[in-house]
Motif scaffolding. Structure first.
Motif, PDB file in Angstrom:
ATOM      1  N   ASP A 144      48.939  33.705  47.564  1.00  6.06           N
ATOM      2  CA  ASP A 144      50.006  33.602  48.552  1.00  6.06           C
ATOM      3  C   ASP A 144      51.130  34.549  48.135  1.00  6.06           C
ATOM      4  O   ASP A 144      51.060  35.163  47.061  1.00  6.06           O
ATOM      5  CB  ASP A 144      50.495  32.129  48.596  1.00  6.06           C
ATOM      6  N   GLY A 145      52.133  34.679  48.981  1.00  5.56           N
ATOM      7  CA  GLY A 145      53.316  35.472  48.621  1.00  5.56           C
ATOM      8  C   GLY A 145      52.981  36.924  48.305  1.00  5.56           C
ATOM      9  O   GLY A 145      52.124  37.532  48.959  1.00  5.56           O
ATOM     10  N   ASP A 146      53.639  37.471  47.280  1.00  6.68           N
ATOM     11  CA  ASP A 146      53.453  38.893  46.944  1.00  6.68           C
ATOM     12  C   ASP A 146      52.022  39.200  46.510  1.00  6.68           C
ATOM     13  O   ASP A 146      51.493  40.270  46.796  1.00  6.68           O
ATOM     14  CB  ASP A 146      54.408  39.297  45.812  1.00  6.68           C
ATOM     15  N   MET A 147      51.398  38.249  45.806  1.00 13.21           N
ATOM     16  CA  MET A 147      50.018  38.502  45.367  1.00 13.21           C
ATOM     17  C   MET A 147      49.099  38.616  46.587  1.00 13.21           C
ATOM     18  O   MET A 147      48.261  39.519  46.649  1.00 13.21           O
ATOM     19  CB  MET A 147      49.538  37.408  44.405  1.00 13.21           C
ATOM     20  N   LEU A 148      49.263  37.737  47.554  1.00 10.83           N
ATOM     21  CA  LEU A 148      48.470  37.814  48.790  1.00 10.83           C
ATOM     22  C   LEU A 148      48.626  39.196  49.431  1.00 10.83           C
ATOM     23  O   LEU A 148      47.629  39.851  49.766  1.00 10.83           O
ATOM     24  CB  LEU A 148      48.921  36.709  49.764  1.00 10.83           C
ATOM     25  N   LYS A 149      49.872  39.627  49.567  1.00  5.00           N
ATOM     26  CA  LYS A 149      50.129  40.930  50.214  1.00  5.00           C
ATOM     27  C   LYS A 149      49.461  42.066  49.432  1.00  5.00           C
ATOM     28  O   LYS A 149      48.988  43.033  50.006  1.00  5.00           O
ATOM     29  CB  LYS A 149      51.640  41.189  50.305  1.00  5.00           C
ATOM     30  N   SER A 165      41.713  51.671  35.601  1.00  2.00           N
ATOM     31  CA  SER A 165      41.953  50.757  34.478  1.00  2.00           C
ATOM     32  C   SER A 165      42.799  49.568  34.894  1.00  2.00           C
ATOM     33  O   SER A 165      42.695  48.483  34.320  1.00  2.00           O
ATOM     34  CB  SER A 165      42.643  51.501  33.335  1.00  2.00           C
ATOM     35  N   ASP A 166      43.679  49.780  35.877  1.00  2.00           N
ATOM     36  CA  ASP A 166      44.510  48.674  36.351  1.00  2.00           C
ATOM     37  C   ASP A 166      45.010  49.003  37.746  1.00  2.00           C
ATOM     38  O   ASP A 166      44.901  50.140  38.201  1.00  2.00           O
ATOM     39  CB  ASP A 166      45.679  48.415  35.389  1.00  2.00           C
ATOM     40  N   MET A 167      45.549  48.025  38.415  1.00  2.00           N
ATOM     41  CA  MET A 167      46.069  48.215  39.766  1.00  2.00           C
ATOM     42  C   MET A 167      47.369  47.442  39.889  1.00  2.00           C
ATOM     43  O   MET A 167      47.538  46.405  39.241  1.00  2.00           O
ATOM     44  CB  MET A 167      45.054  47.677  40.786  1.00  2.00           C
ATOM     45  N   ASP A 168      48.290  47.942  40.721  1.00  2.00           N
ATOM     46  CA  ASP A 168      49.561  47.239  40.922  1.00  2.00           C
ATOM     47  C   ASP A 168      49.347  46.043  41.845  1.00  2.00           C
ATOM     48  O   ASP A 168      48.647  46.150  42.845  1.00  2.00           O
ATOM     49  CB  ASP A 168      50.586  48.178  41.585  1.00  2.00           C
ATOM     50  N   THR A 181      47.728  38.046  37.217  1.00  2.00           N
ATOM     51  CA  THR A 181      48.384  39.220  36.626  1.00  2.00           C
ATOM     52  C   THR A 181      47.852  39.419  35.205  1.00  2.00           C
ATOM     53  O   THR A 181      47.356  38.472  34.572  1.00  2.00           O
ATOM     54  CB  THR A 181      49.915  39.044  36.561  1.00  2.00           C
ATOM     55  N   VAL A 182      47.986  40.643  34.722  1.00  2.00           N
ATOM     56  CA  VAL A 182      47.467  40.957  33.398  1.00  2.00           C
ATOM     57  C   VAL A 182      48.092  40.042  32.339  1.00  2.00           C
ATOM     58  O   VAL A 182      47.413  39.582  31.405  1.00  2.00           O
ATOM     59  CB  VAL A 182      47.632  42.472  33.090  1.00  2.00           C
ATOM     60  N   GLY A 183      49.369  39.709  32.520  1.00  2.00           N
ATOM     61  CA  GLY A 183      50.045  38.825  31.566  1.00  2.00           C
ATOM     62  C   GLY A 183      49.463  37.426  31.563  1.00  2.00           C
ATOM     63  O   GLY A 183      49.390  36.768  30.517  1.00  2.00           O
ATOM     64  N   ALA A 184      49.056  36.952  32.728  1.00  2.00           N
ATOM     65  CA  ALA A 184      48.477  35.602  32.810  1.00  2.00           C
ATOM     66  C   ALA A 184      47.070  35.560  32.227  1.00  2.00           C
ATOM     67  O   ALA A 184      46.606  34.513  31.770  1.00  2.00           O
ATOM     68  CB  ALA A 184      48.465  35.134  34.268  1.00  2.00           C
ATOM     69  N   GLY A 198      54.192  43.096  41.859  1.00  2.00           N
ATOM     70  CA  GLY A 198      55.208  43.578  40.917  1.00  2.00           C
ATOM     71  C   GLY A 198      54.716  43.636  39.478  1.00  2.00           C
ATOM     72  O   GLY A 198      55.495  43.820  38.548  1.00  2.00           O
ATOM     73  N   ALA A 199      53.435  43.471  39.289  1.00  2.00           N
ATOM     74  CA  ALA A 199      52.856  43.535  37.945  1.00  2.00           C
ATOM     75  C   ALA A 199      51.531  44.310  38.048  1.00  2.00           C
ATOM     76  O   ALA A 199      51.326  45.061  38.993  1.00  2.00           O
ATOM     77  CB  ALA A 199      52.626  42.126  37.417  1.00  2.00           C
ATOM     78  N   GLN A 200      50.657  44.135  37.068  1.00  2.00           N
ATOM     79  CA  GLN A 200      49.340  44.774  37.130  1.00  2.00           C
ATOM     80  C   GLN A 200      48.252  43.710  37.166  1.00  2.00           C
ATOM     81  O   GLN A 200      48.410  42.630  36.578  1.00  2.00           O
ATOM     82  CB  GLN A 200      49.084  45.637  35.889  1.00  2.00           C
ATOM     83  N   VAL A 201      47.173  44.051  37.862  1.00  2.00           N
ATOM     84  CA  VAL A 201      45.949  43.261  37.746  1.00  2.00           C
ATOM     85  C   VAL A 201      44.858  44.200  37.246  1.00  2.00           C
ATOM     86  O   VAL A 201      44.891  45.400  37.523  1.00  2.00           O
ATOM     87  CB  VAL A 201      45.507  42.615  39.089  1.00  2.00           C
TER      88      VAL A 201
END
Ligand code: DOR
Ligand code: ZN
Length: 366
Positions: free
Chosen positions: A34-39, A336-339, A268-271, A342-345
């Motif tokens: 949902d939210g920014d991740m959904l977008k 290697s990663d994608m935005d 997110t990469v941090g999670a 507001g973070a990376q996945v």
């Protein structure tokens, strides 16, 4: 060897096919968040798939038709205007779920199915079902109205080894559901074991299963190859090689009981890279490229369209998509990663080269 030190599968039969034109596929199991991740993530799914079964395990789970309608509207709004995509919504079953709400939501075309999460089995499942008997009245209604039950099939008992949780679930719960509700449509989601393959094959035509690309590609070693590898951690967790091989045989067999469900689950990469990392693999960006490679390696490209585009709609009783898409044998470099949000996945198969490329709708490809 790929990034995780997992041996590449060899191609069993060399196929001369360099271009596949297939009916547009659907994803029968996805987490759009949902939210920014959904977008950030929804268009990866929408670009490849016409429809998707959207899982309801948001931090505040989708348990009412109103919540599902509002969530669906947020999804539709986040899809690019030039993409045709239909989200199919699901209802999260709790011990206290209202059978009338479920039936009404299905009747109105808001809910396509209900999802059973055993309590605490996975991400945002603390509101899940604590005892299957508590939802028998709802299952009764679903059976009567022809509403599918989608099952996360793992027990959660701490004395059951995590690698045995799917097999024990079959014994303790799944076999009871199918015996007590023989006319209920049941999808055994993201199966990971030879036991689940056998259970689905031996059950009647109302029992099907989704299988993810990652469970076809690697076994449990990938999580520990040269160190702990959080991007290979998902639930149900990957199992032994013998199970992976059973899954590959099942999906490529041509059986109508198995259909495409990515279980794409972005964090997110941090999670993910944490002392307590989240379960989930973000495979949406190259989902079709990942799956088709398995069919090629098994020498079964001719069965890919049924798995990706026909078996799911047949099971759900929905029309097949009429448009077609094109896949070509051409290298795809996975970044290697994608935005995202507001973070990376980290996408599934990051830094690897896939052998196929999704070219888009047939109408737009020269
Ligand atoms: O790995 C998983 N991630 N498995 C699930 O069942 C849920 C999903 C998620 O929502 O993150
Ligand atoms: Zn899932």
């Amino acid at each position: 060897m790929n990034q995780a030190g997992v041996k590449h599968n060899t191609i069993k039969t060399h196929s001369l096919t360099d271009r596949l034109v297939i009916r547009r596929p659907d994803d029968w199991h996805v987490h759009l968040r949902d939210g920014d991740m959904l977008k950030s993530v929804v268009n990866y799914t929408a670009r490849q798939f016409a429809r998707a079964i959207v899982m309801p395990n948001l931090p505040s789970p989708i348990t009412t038709a109103k919540a599902a309608e509002e969530y669906r509207a947020r999804i539709v709004k986040a899809v690019a205007s030039d993409i045709d995509f239909q989200p199919l919504m699901t209802c999260y079953l709790t011990d206290a779920i209202d059978a009338n709400e479920v039936a009404l939501g299905f009747d109105k075309g808001i809910f396509s199915a209900c999802k059973l999460y055993p309590a605490n089995a996975t991400t945002n499942s603390s509101h899940g079902v604590t005892d299957i008997k508590k939802i028998y009245p709802v299952l009764e209604v679903m059976q009567r109205i022809g509403m599918p039950l989608l099952v996360h099939g793992e027990v959660t008992d701490s004395d059951i080894d995590i690698f045995d949780r799917e097999a024990v679930f079959i014994e303790r719960t799944m076999s009871k559901i199918t015996a007590n509700f023989p006319a209920l449509k049941v999808v055994f989601e993201h199966i990971t074991t030879a036991d689940a393959v056998a259970f689905v094959e031996e059950s009647g035509p109302l029992v099907g299963a989704t299988i993810t690309p990652h469970h076809l590609d690697f076994n449990r070693n990938a999580m520990f190859q040269g160190g702990i590898k959080p991007h290979y951690y998902c639930l149900p967790v990957a199992k032994r090689e013998v199970h992976r091989l059973a899954l590959r045989r099942a999906v490529t067999s041509g059986s109508a009981k198995f259909f495409l469900g990515t279980d794409s689950a972005p964090h997110t990469v941090g999670a993910k890279e944490s002392a307590c990392g989240c379960a989930g693999i973000f495979n949406a960006p190259y989902a079709l490229e990942s799956y088709v490679q398995v069919f090629e390696e098994e020498g079964k490209l001719e069965n890919f369209e049924a798995f990706a585009s026909e078996n799911g709609p047949k099971f759900y009783g929905l029309p097949m998509n009429s448009e077609h898409i094109v896949l070509e044998r051409q290298d795809t470099n996975v970044p290697s990663d994608m935005d995202a949000a507001g973070a990376q996945v980290i996408p599934y198969r990051a830094n690897e080269v896939l052998r196929w490329q999704f070219k888009g709708p047939e109408a737009t490809v020269a």
